[in-house]
Design a protein around this motif. Structure first.
Motif, short mmCIF file in Angstrom:
data_model
loop_
_atom_site.label_atom_id
_atom_site.label_comp_id
_atom_site.label_asym_id
_atom_site.label_seq_id
_atom_site.Cartn_x
_atom_site.Cartn_y
_atom_site.Cartn_z
N THR A 49 46.33 42.93 43.38
CA THR A 49 45.19 42.17 43.09
C THR A 49 44.75 42.73 41.57
N ILE A 50 44.14 41.82 40.94
CA ILE A 50 43.72 42.15 39.67
C ILE A 50 42.22 41.54 39.46
N SER A 51 41.39 42.15 38.62
CA SER A 51 40.16 41.53 38.66
C SER A 51 39.96 40.66 37.62
N GLY A 55 40.72 44.64 34.34
CA GLY A 55 40.53 46.16 34.20
C GLY A 55 40.69 46.85 35.50
N SER A 56 40.77 46.21 36.46
CA SER A 56 40.80 46.65 37.73
C SER A 56 42.10 46.09 38.50
N THR A 57 42.80 47.13 39.04
CA THR A 57 44.06 46.71 39.88
C THR A 57 44.21 47.43 41.17
N TYR A 58 44.72 46.76 42.19
CA TYR A 58 45.10 47.63 43.48
C TYR A 58 46.12 47.24 43.89
N TYR A 59 47.05 47.92 44.65
CA TYR A 59 48.58 47.68 45.37
C TYR A 59 48.55 48.17 46.73
N TYR A 101 33.82 38.62 41.54
CA TYR A 101 34.02 40.07 40.78
C TYR A 101 34.92 41.34 41.61
N GLY A 102 35.40 42.05 40.91
CA GLY A 102 36.26 43.16 41.42
C GLY A 102 37.56 42.66 41.81
N THR A 103 37.98 43.35 42.83
CA THR A 103 39.38 43.04 43.45
C THR A 103 39.24 42.62 44.90
#
Length: 123
Positions: A49-51, A55-59, A101-103
């Motif tokens: 996921t990406i914001s 600027g923010s990602t998560y796997y 907002y966010g992920t």
């Protein structure tokens, strides 16, 4: 927003693919984006996921260090670069969008989905 995923195909173990998800409509930069996948006989699972601004990602743990999610808001496109592919990565990959907002990592959060693109990794 409408989403169109592409870039899937057949690749050997250890190979690479780059998936793209093109969004139509306005204000792509106001959507956080996600990639999910569904293997035969399994439930849909979170991949990355990406914001909104990138600027923010998560796997998910199984792809961290091998996959990279990115976005180009000027081109209304989100990407998933997949390296060191394994047979267990074989699945239909879906992109998804959500206006928050966010992920996010759960499919229920995402309001819009693309049609999916098939990735097959041969051993």
């Amino acid at each position: 927003v409408q989403l169109q995923a592409s870039g899937g195909g057949l690749v050997q173990t250890g190979g690479s693919l780059r998936l793209s998800c093109a969004a139509s409509g306005r204000a792509f930069s106001t959507y956080r984006m996600g990639w999910f996948r569904q293997a035969p006989g399994k439930e849909r699972e979170f991949v990355a996921t990406i914001s909104r601004g990138g600027g923010s990602t998560y796997y998910t743990d199984s792809v961290r260090g091998r996959f990279t999610i990115s976005r180009d808001n000027a081109k209304n496109t989100v990407y998933l670069q997949m390296n060191s592919l394994k047979p267990e990565d074989t699945a239909i990959y879906y992109c998804a969008a959500d206006r928050d907002y966010g992920t996010a990592r759960t499919p229920e959060v995402f309001d819009y989905w693309g049609q999916g693109t098939l990735v097959t990794v041969s051993s």
